[in-house]
Design an enzyme around this catalytic site. Structure first.
Site, mmCIF file in Angstrom:
data_model
loop_
_atom_site.group_PDB
_atom_site.id
_atom_site.type_symbol
_atom_site.label_atom_id
_atom_site.label_comp_id
_atom_site.label_asym_id
_atom_site.label_seq_id
_atom_site.Cartn_x
_atom_site.Cartn_y
_atom_site.Cartn_z
ATOM 1 N N ARG A 39 0.629 -1.182 -0.024
ATOM 2 C CA ARG A 39 0.136 -0.065 0.081
ATOM 3 C C ARG A 39 0.992 1.148 -0.012
ATOM 4 N NH1 ARG A 39 -1.508 2.266 4.308
ATOM 5 N NH2 ARG A 39 -1.933 0.777 5.774
ATOM 6 N N TYR A 92 -16.887 15.568 -15.736
ATOM 7 C CA TYR A 92 -17.201 14.305 -15.539
ATOM 8 C C TYR A 92 -18.120 14.140 -14.642
ATOM 9 C CZ TYR A 92 -16.419 9.236 -14.563
ATOM 10 O OH TYR A 92 -16.826 8.102 -14.340
ATOM 11 N N ASP A 164 -7.684 17.412 -15.094
ATOM 12 C CA ASP A 164 -8.147 16.137 -15.530
ATOM 13 C C ASP A 164 -7.611 16.014 -17.255
ATOM 14 O OD1 ASP A 164 -9.299 13.648 -16.420
ATOM 15 O OD2 ASP A 164 -10.922 13.796 -14.975
ATOM 16 N N LYS A 189 -8.812 4.590 -19.189
ATOM 17 C CA LYS A 189 -9.187 5.102 -20.445
ATOM 18 C C LYS A 189 -8.009 4.884 -21.478
ATOM 19 C CE LYS A 189 -12.787 5.873 -18.119
ATOM 20 N NZ LYS A 189 -13.281 7.223 -17.616
HETATM 21 C C1 LIG Z 1 -13.723 7.800 -16.518
HETATM 22 C C2 LIG Z 1 -13.309 8.960 -16.125
HETATM 23 C C3 LIG Z 1 -12.927 9.363 -14.833
HETATM 24 C C4 LIG Z 1 -13.053 8.449 -13.558
HETATM 25 O O1 LIG Z 1 -12.126 7.237 -13.712
HETATM 26 P P1 LIG Z 1 -12.187 5.866 -13.111
HETATM 27 O O2 LIG Z 1 -11.089 5.043 -13.640
HETATM 28 O O3 LIG Z 1 -13.618 5.389 -13.631
HETATM 29 O O4 LIG Z 1 -12.422 6.176 -11.801
HETATM 30 C C5 LIG Z 1 -12.710 10.697 -14.375
HETATM 31 N N1 LIG Z 1 -12.478 11.498 -15.270
HETATM 32 C C6 LIG Z 1 -12.778 11.337 -16.518
HETATM 33 C C7 LIG Z 1 -12.664 12.341 -17.624
HETATM 34 C C8 LIG Z 1 -13.132 10.090 -17.014
HETATM 35 O O5 LIG Z 1 -13.560 9.932 -18.264
#
Ligand SMILES: *Cc1c(COP(=O)(O)O)cnc(C)c1O
Length: 373
Positions: A39, A92, A164, A189
């Site tokens: 961790r 998001y 982000d 992603k």
């Molecule tokens: C999917 C997504 C998230 C969240 O990510 P997870 O891996 O599903 O927790 C945050 N920001 C954006 C722009 C996303 O597409």
């Protein structure tokens, strides 16, 4: 026997052994010399953090159990009870849920800033405002933020800028180079890229913030497992090639949809008609990602028919895998927004979001022609 693997093996262990007290003392005296407990740090999660950190040009990074954990870690780096944050209205759905439903409860309040007002924050800033959170390219309308202007505006008001960068990826844009303080990813992603892992990462511009991030990751227990880290590292090795292929395919899909009689609007920064096309071209080095949205008539039956007829764009509410998919913001990702927020963004039943994969593009175009006929 001298085993020297080319690829880092999966260190599927929760803990590491020490020979004696001197060895454990070395762990504390010489950071990075040994591992203690997964961790706190593991060779696989460190390899992922280093890979994302190198791509983004940061001073240090932490790998997290999801993109949501990355957003939480980023906000916790700068905020405590009583603080206020600004958030781009185009955000998001999970970020909005975290801010509205959970952080509000812990004493961190939020104000949303409409896209058009992002470069004039004065009316939104309070004495307790600590940061602004926004996305390089927003979901689902693919609005593109001018990161240099955004960083200048934030720093003028003594705010940290948290980006982000999930949709753009560092292949298109490296936000730290424009002055952002933290950049985060849903590694789930494009970074991992194969729809087979849930992971996240946060990168800091300064060593001080990177150390805060590591502490937050460890004590909130946000860190990532060895197996997920290993899969993510493997995915990232092809990221540059994949993102270019996604972008080239999406450009052709966007141009196809733009002239289709059933389609009312297409949102893709690669189209000349996109309001931030020039900015997107500069900031994205000529690539515009594999994400686009389009508008069908606001009729559930029309949307259902499209989803039922398409074979190559299955309705799977995630994005950025090598295989194409489609999603529906109103029914999935943006469900948690208030009706007011949805209306302001034009998130209606006819809005469909495509994640264009890397398949032969003629097959994708033929499938869309069939589904829309
Ligand atoms: C999917 C997504 C998230 C969240 O990510 P997870 O891996 O599903 O927790 C945050 N920001 C954006 C722009 C996303 O597409």
């Amino acid at each position: 026997m001298n085993i020297i693997p080319k690829i880092t093996p999966i260190y599927q262990t929760s803990v590491f052994k020490f020979e004696d007290l001197d060895a454990v003392q070395q762990y504390f005296d010489e950071p990075g010399s040994r591992y203690l407990y997964s961790r706190n740090g593991n060779p696989n999660s460190d390899e992922l953090a280093d890979a994302v950190n190198r791509w983004e040009g940061g001073a240090g990074a932490v790998a997290t159990g999801s993109g949501m954990a990355a957003i939480f870690a980023a906000l916790m780096t700068y905020c405590q009870a009583g603080d206020h944050v600004l958030c781009a209205a185009d955000i998001y759905g999970g970020s909005a849920a975290l801010l509205n439903q959970e952080l509000a409860r812990l004493g961190v309040s939020v104000s949303y800033v409409p896209f058009e007002e992002l470069y004039n924050l004065r009316p939104y800033v309070q004495a307790s405002t600590k940061l602004l959170l926004c996305e390089t390219m927003s979901n689902p309308l693919l609005r593109v933020v001018d990161l240099r202007a955004m960083a200048t505006e934030c720093h003028q008001h003594n705010l940290k800028l948290v980006i982000d960068n999930t949709f753009a990826t560092p292949v298109l844009t490296k936000p730290l180079a424009y002055g952002a303080d933290l950049v985060l990813h849903s590694v789930t992603k494009y970074l991992a890229g194969h729809s087979d892992v849930t992971a996240g990462a946060v990168v800091a511009r300064t060593a001080e913030d990177a150390a805060r991030l590591r502490q937050i990751g460890t004590v909130f227990g946000l860190t990532l497992s060895p197996m997920e880290s290993w899969l993510s590292v493997r995915g990232m090795k092809t990221m540059r090639l994949r993102v270019a292929a996604h972008s080239h395919n999406a450009q052709q899909v966007a141009e196809f949809l733009e002239v289709h009689p059933t389609v009312e609007a297409v949102y893709y920064p690669g189209l000349l008609t996109h309001p931030q096309h020039v900015l997107a071209a500069t900031q994205g080095h000529g690539l515009f990602s594999g994400m686009l949205s389009f508008r069908l008539p606001d009729d559930v039956a029309v949307v259902n028919r499209f989803m039922q007829r398409s074979q190559r764009f299955p309705f799977a509410p995630s994005l950025a895998g090598v295989d194409s998919s489609c999603s529906h913001p109103l029914y999935t990702s943006h469900r948690a927004l208030t009706e007011e927020q949805q209306a302001a963004l034009g998130i209606t039943v006819g809005l469909i979001r495509l994640s264009v994969g890397i398949e032969p593009v003629e097959e994708l175009l033929a499938d869309l022609a069939h589904a829309l006929a």
